[in-house]
Design a protein around this motif. Structure first.
Motif, short mmCIF file in Angstrom:
data_model
loop_
_atom_site.label_atom_id
_atom_site.label_comp_id
_atom_site.label_asym_id
_atom_site.label_seq_id
_atom_site.Cartn_x
_atom_site.Cartn_y
_atom_site.Cartn_z
N TYR A 267 24.01 33.93 -15.59
CA TYR A 267 22.83 33.90 -16.43
C TYR A 267 22.74 35.21 -17.20
O TYR A 267 22.32 36.24 -16.66
N ALA A 268 23.17 35.19 -18.45
CA ALA A 268 23.19 36.40 -19.27
C ALA A 268 21.80 36.66 -19.83
O ALA A 268 21.07 35.74 -20.22
N VAL A 269 21.43 37.94 -19.89
CA VAL A 269 20.14 38.37 -20.42
C VAL A 269 20.35 38.86 -21.85
O VAL A 269 21.15 39.77 -22.09
N ALA A 270 19.64 38.26 -22.79
CA ALA A 270 19.67 38.71 -24.18
C ALA A 270 18.41 39.51 -24.47
O ALA A 270 17.31 39.11 -24.06
N SER A 271 18.57 40.63 -25.17
CA SER A 271 17.44 41.50 -25.50
C SER A 271 17.24 41.54 -27.01
O SER A 271 18.21 41.62 -27.77
N PHE A 272 15.97 41.48 -27.41
CA PHE A 272 15.63 41.52 -28.83
C PHE A 272 14.45 42.46 -29.02
O PHE A 272 13.59 42.60 -28.13
#
Length: 353
Positions: A267-272
């Motif tokens: 489960y990859a975490v994407a940051s914006f």
């Protein structure tokens, strides 16, 4: 109507009989009133028929007695229909009350504020009498951040509501222990798989796999960032500086409940960036799959760009309530009020801490 029929019948020639029209009085009353008023109008109609017989001197004739008996019988049947209808309406009102209470327990409105965030939620049911389905959202507060879940459970009806309740409970119970977003996703995925398979025989194949697309969101109080784990769910839309951009994660995990099909799921975490004045829109696929009369899907990206430009030209911030109100109005206008699927949406805006 009773007075008019009686007067015209008495004044008409002897071979003209309008008395049978009196049956229309209780029939029309039943359309907008209850059994008591309908019974009263039926009694007045019978009295009017008797008055016609007295005025014409035909009260004792077989023809008039048959008309009176028929009017009494039809009026009684109409009153009986009203009684049955009122009981059904009462049962429906009770069912609506129970359904509303269940929705308030399983899917309460999100709090208006959480740290530096302002939040608002929207739920539109595809069925007129339904108030809860497989779409869900929830928020949980940690010491220094806000976590949100928006998901869409496969299927409809009681099974979807059961899985939605399971996900909501698992999210609320685990979020307060402050696991990382990947660990939280693993927990929710395991809960879905355990619930759908606990009663299956070991030798029986999985014939009814339960799963849910989901977005897991973490918004720290003191960092201008939003962290997202996507489990096959539609990407959120960020409103910032007069623009509306879709925050598509590079890595999308399988829906919750299907994580074990291909081994361990990463489960990859994407940051914006998520700065003060920005607004984030989360939604289920009921928004994207809403169709108009010609079968065209709802153009969310195009409509979101218009909303963002309107707010920028007015030199205002896209408030969560206003954004969801525009989404609801545009959706209902696009579909002419007939949604093909349940729809849930959550809007979050960040303010200065």
């Amino acid at each position: 109507m009773i007075v008019a029929v009686c007067l015209v019948d008495v004044l008409a020639p002897p071979d003209v009989h309008l008395g049978p029209l009196l049956v229309g009085a209780p029939a029309l009353t039943a359309a907008f009133s209850g059994p008591r008023t309908t019974a009263l109008i039926g009694a007045l109609a019978v009295a009017g028929q008797v008055a016609i017989g007295l005025a014409r001197g035909t009260l004792g004739t077989e023809n008039l007695l048959a008309q009176i008996a028929a009017l009494i019988l039809v009026s009684a049947l109409i009153v009986l229909f009203c009684v049955v209808r009122e009981r059904s309406r009462h049962q429906l009102d009770q069912s609506r009350t129970v359904a509303h209470a269940v929705q308030e327990v399983l899917l309460p409105p999100l709090p208006e504020r959480s740290g530096p965030l302002r939040m608002s939620s929207l739920y539109l049911a595809a069925q007129d009498e339904a108030s809860l389905g497989g779409d869900l959202y929830a928020a949980a507060r940690t010491d220094d951040s806000t976590r949100l879940l928006i998901a869409d459970v496969r299927g409809k009806g009681l099974a979807a509501i059961s899985h939605a309740a399971l996900l909501l409970g698992a999210f609320r119970a685990a979020s307060h222990r402050r696991p990382t977003l990947p660990r939280l996703a693993v927990h929710l995925d395991g809960a879905m798989r355990w619930d759908s398979r606990q009663w299956q025989a070991e030798e029986a194949p999985d014939t009814d796999e339960a799963f849910a697309t989901a977005l897991l969101i973490d918004i720290p109080d003191r960092e201008d960032v939003v962290r997202v784990v996507s489990c096959g769910h539609p990407a959120p839309v960020l409103f910032a500086q007069g623009r509306a951009d879709t925050l598509a994660a590079e890595t999308v995990a399988p829906p919750l409940g299907l994580g074990g099909l291909t081994g361990a799921t990463a489960y990859a975490v994407a940051s914006f960036p998520f700065r003060p004045g920005d607004t984030l829109l989360l939604h289920t696929d009921g928004v994207l799959e809403a169709r108009d009369a010609d079968g065209a899907f709802f153009p969310l990206s195009a409509r979101a760009a218009v909303w963002a430009r309107d707010e920028a030209s007015a030199q205002g911030v896209t408030a969560p309530d206003d954004l969801l109100a525009r989404l609801r109005d545009d959706l209902l206008a696009h579909t002419r009020g007939r949604l093909g699927d349940d729809t849930a949406a959550v809007a979050i805006s960040r303010e200065e801490l």
